[in-house]
Scaffold this motif. Structure first.
Motif, PDB file in Angstrom:
ATOM      1  N   PRO A   1       2.568   5.883  -6.247  1.00  0.00           N
ATOM      2  CA  PRO A   1       2.685   5.977  -7.700  1.00  0.00           C
ATOM      3  C   PRO A   1       2.902   7.414  -8.160  1.00  0.00           C
ATOM      4  O   PRO A   1       2.498   8.358  -7.486  1.00  0.00           O
ATOM      5  CB  PRO A   1       1.344   5.437  -8.211  1.00  0.00           C
ATOM      6  CG  PRO A   1       0.411   5.511  -7.064  1.00  0.00           C
ATOM      7  CD  PRO A   1       1.223   5.563  -5.811  1.00  0.00           C
ATOM      8  N   ASN A   2       3.521   7.558  -9.332  1.00  0.00           N
ATOM      9  CA  ASN A   2       3.753   8.896  -9.885  1.00  0.00           C
ATOM     10  C   ASN A   2       2.656   9.323 -10.852  1.00  0.00           C
ATOM     11  O   ASN A   2       2.685  10.430 -11.370  1.00  0.00           O
ATOM     12  CB  ASN A   2       5.113   8.974 -10.583  1.00  0.00           C
ATOM     13  CG  ASN A   2       5.234   8.015 -11.754  1.00  0.00           C
ATOM     14  OD1 ASN A   2       4.262   7.495 -12.274  1.00  0.00           O
ATOM     15  ND2 ASN A   2       6.472   7.770 -12.166  1.00  0.00           N
TER      16      ASN A   2
ATOM     17  N   GLY B   1      -2.523   9.597  -3.997  1.00  0.00           N
ATOM     18  CA  GLY B   1      -2.661   8.534  -3.013  1.00  0.00           C
ATOM     19  C   GLY B   1      -1.596   7.458  -3.151  1.00  0.00           C
ATOM     20  O   GLY B   1      -0.777   7.463  -4.061  1.00  0.00           O
ATOM     21  N   TRP B   2      -1.636   6.547  -2.207  1.00  0.00           N
ATOM     22  CA  TRP B   2      -0.708   5.425  -2.137  1.00  0.00           C
ATOM     23  C   TRP B   2      -1.458   4.150  -2.483  1.00  0.00           C
ATOM     24  O   TRP B   2      -2.683   4.137  -2.529  1.00  0.00           O
ATOM     25  CB  TRP B   2      -0.117   5.331  -0.735  1.00  0.00           C
ATOM     26  CG  TRP B   2       0.774   6.485  -0.390  1.00  0.00           C
ATOM     27  CD1 TRP B   2       0.402   7.783  -0.199  1.00  0.00           C
ATOM     28  CD2 TRP B   2       2.174   6.444  -0.217  1.00  0.00           C
ATOM     29  NE1 TRP B   2       1.491   8.551   0.089  1.00  0.00           N
ATOM     30  CE2 TRP B   2       2.602   7.756   0.100  1.00  0.00           C
ATOM     31  CE3 TRP B   2       3.127   5.434  -0.276  1.00  0.00           C
ATOM     32  CZ2 TRP B   2       3.923   8.073   0.340  1.00  0.00           C
ATOM     33  CZ3 TRP B   2       4.444   5.752  -0.024  1.00  0.00           C
ATOM     34  CH2 TRP B   2       4.836   7.057   0.275  1.00  0.00           C
ATOM     35  N   THR B   3      -0.734   3.076  -2.676  1.00  0.00           N
ATOM     36  CA  THR B   3      -1.358   1.803  -3.016  1.00  0.00           C
ATOM     37  C   THR B   3      -0.466   0.654  -2.546  1.00  0.00           C
ATOM     38  O   THR B   3       0.615   0.869  -1.994  1.00  0.00           O
ATOM     39  CB  THR B   3      -1.632   1.727  -4.539  1.00  0.00           C
ATOM     40  OG1 THR B   3      -2.464   0.604  -4.806  1.00  0.00           O
ATOM     41  CG2 THR B   3      -0.353   1.679  -5.342  1.00  0.00           C
TER      42      THR B   3
ATOM     43  N   GLU C   1       9.913   4.034 -13.121  1.00  0.00           N
ATOM     44  CA  GLU C   1       9.007   4.536 -14.161  1.00  0.00           C
ATOM     45  C   GLU C   1       7.615   4.797 -13.614  1.00  0.00           C
ATOM     46  O   GLU C   1       6.878   5.603 -14.171  1.00  0.00           O
ATOM     47  CB  GLU C   1       8.892   3.539 -15.332  1.00  0.00           C
ATOM     48  CG  GLU C   1      10.179   3.284 -16.077  1.00  0.00           C
ATOM     49  CD  GLU C   1      11.063   2.245 -15.384  1.00  0.00           C
ATOM     50  OE1 GLU C   1      12.264   2.208 -15.685  1.00  0.00           O
ATOM     51  OE2 GLU C   1      10.553   1.489 -14.523  1.00  0.00           O
ATOM     52  N   GLU C   2       7.231   4.104 -12.535  1.00  0.00           N
ATOM     53  CA  GLU C   2       5.868   4.217 -11.999  1.00  0.00           C
ATOM     54  C   GLU C   2       5.796   4.681 -10.555  1.00  0.00           C
ATOM     55  O   GLU C   2       4.753   5.165 -10.130  1.00  0.00           O
ATOM     56  CB  GLU C   2       5.145   2.867 -12.094  1.00  0.00           C
ATOM     57  CG  GLU C   2       4.853   2.406 -13.489  1.00  0.00           C
ATOM     58  CD  GLU C   2       4.052   1.110 -13.518  1.00  0.00           C
ATOM     59  OE1 GLU C   2       3.531   0.693 -12.464  1.00  0.00           O
ATOM     60  OE2 GLU C   2       3.942   0.514 -14.598  1.00  0.00           O
ATOM     61  N   LEU C   3       6.853   4.514  -9.785  1.00  0.00           N
ATOM     62  CA  LEU C   3       6.782   4.737  -8.341  1.00  0.00           C
ATOM     63  C   LEU C   3       7.765   5.789  -7.866  1.00  0.00           C
ATOM     64  O   LEU C   3       8.898   5.857  -8.334  1.00  0.00           O
ATOM     65  CB  LEU C   3       7.046   3.423  -7.597  1.00  0.00           C
ATOM     66  CG  LEU C   3       6.086   2.275  -7.917  1.00  0.00           C
ATOM     67  CD1 LEU C   3       6.517   1.012  -7.202  1.00  0.00           C
ATOM     68  CD2 LEU C   3       4.648   2.636  -7.565  1.00  0.00           C
TER      69      LEU C   3
ATOM     70  N   HIS D   1      -3.398   7.489   3.806  1.00  0.00           N
ATOM     71  CA  HIS D   1      -2.630   7.188   2.591  1.00  0.00           C
ATOM     72  C   HIS D   1      -3.450   6.540   1.477  1.00  0.00           C
ATOM     73  O   HIS D   1      -3.158   6.745   0.307  1.00  0.00           O
ATOM     74  CB  HIS D   1      -1.457   6.262   2.934  1.00  0.00           C
ATOM     75  CG  HIS D   1      -0.468   6.882   3.849  1.00  0.00           C
ATOM     76  ND1 HIS D   1      -0.614   6.884   5.221  1.00  0.00           N
ATOM     77  CD2 HIS D   1       0.672   7.541   3.603  1.00  0.00           C
ATOM     78  CE1 HIS D   1       0.402   7.518   5.763  1.00  0.00           C
ATOM     79  NE2 HIS D   1       1.206   7.925   4.807  1.00  0.00           N
ATOM     80  N   LEU D   2      -4.434   5.736   1.853  1.00  0.00           N
ATOM     81  CA  LEU D   2      -5.194   4.962   0.869  1.00  0.00           C
ATOM     82  C   LEU D   2      -6.518   5.641   0.571  1.00  0.00           C
ATOM     83  O   LEU D   2      -7.303   5.917   1.480  1.00  0.00           O
ATOM     84  CB  LEU D   2      -5.442   3.545   1.385  1.00  0.00           C
ATOM     85  CG  LEU D   2      -4.187   2.730   1.711  1.00  0.00           C
ATOM     86  CD1 LEU D   2      -4.568   1.385   2.309  1.00  0.00           C
ATOM     87  CD2 LEU D   2      -3.320   2.564   0.480  1.00  0.00           C
ATOM     88  N   LEU D   3      -6.778   5.895  -0.697  1.00  0.00           N
ATOM     89  CA  LEU D   3      -7.982   6.592  -1.121  1.00  0.00           C
ATOM     90  C   LEU D   3      -9.092   5.613  -1.498  1.00  0.00           C
ATOM     91  O   LEU D   3      -8.827   4.485  -1.908  1.00  0.00           O
ATOM     92  CB  LEU D   3      -7.667   7.485  -2.323  1.00  0.00           C
ATOM     93  CG  LEU D   3      -6.555   8.520  -2.140  1.00  0.00           C
ATOM     94  CD1 LEU D   3      -6.293   9.258  -3.434  1.00  0.00           C
ATOM     95  CD2 LEU D   3      -6.904   9.485  -1.018  1.00  0.00           C
TER      96      LEU D   3
END
Length: 164
Positions: A36-37, A41-43, A115-117, A131-133
């Motif tokens: 995500p921007n 972190g990643w999701t 817009e989000e990624l 990558h994952l928090l």
């Protein structure tokens, strides 16, 4: 109870945020993550359930997957449910669904919601922690365990299984 009393009662109840996501994998078992921007972190492809519009967790996970990566996938079973506390926000209840195994054609068809990624990638189980928090890491590991051993839905609190 009058309508006004009922409305006051409902307004006094605690609030939670509800989210849902899809666990999508490739033929090698790597998990599809999105960057995500709007946060670190990643999701997983997923997001907030639009419950005010009558959306269910499954519908939310499907809608968010279509919106975020452009794939209309049929979601399988519920893999995990996590109750996650956080500072400065209500608790989040997160639902993870089996998004299945993506073909090479599916992977080529991914179109990010710009817009989000920022990007997407496939990540092995061993690399997920990079990558994952927070509790999301444990949530995804529990979902992968359920897929691997065929057990029922994992119940978690803050990313840690409590049903065992």
């Amino acid at each position: 109870m009058s309508t006004a009393d009922y409305a006051t009662y409902i307004a006094s109840l605690p609030r939670v945020i509800a989210g849902a996501a899809a666990v999508l994998r490739d033929a090698e078992g790597r998990v599809l993550l999105v960057e995500p921007n709007y946060r670190e972190g990643w999701t997983l492809p997923g997001g907030t359930i639009e419950a005010q519009d009558g959306e269910t967790p499954r519908q939310g996970a499907w809608r968010e997957t279509v919106e975020e990566i452009g794939l209309d996938v049929r979601l399988g079973r519920l893999l995990a449910v996590d109750w996650s506390h956080g500072a400065g926000r209500p608790p989040i209840v997160a639902y993870l669904y089996d998004g299945g195994v993506l073909s090479d054609d599916d992977l080529k068809a991914i179109r990010l919601q710009e817009e989000e990624l920022l990007s997407w990638r496939l990540v092995s189980r061993a690399e997920l922690g990079e990558h994952l928090l927070g509790s999301l890491h444990g949530r995804v590991l529990a979902a992968l365990d359920v897929l691997a051993d065929g057990s029922g839905t994992a119940e978690l609190e803050n990313g840690v299984r409590v049903d065992r």
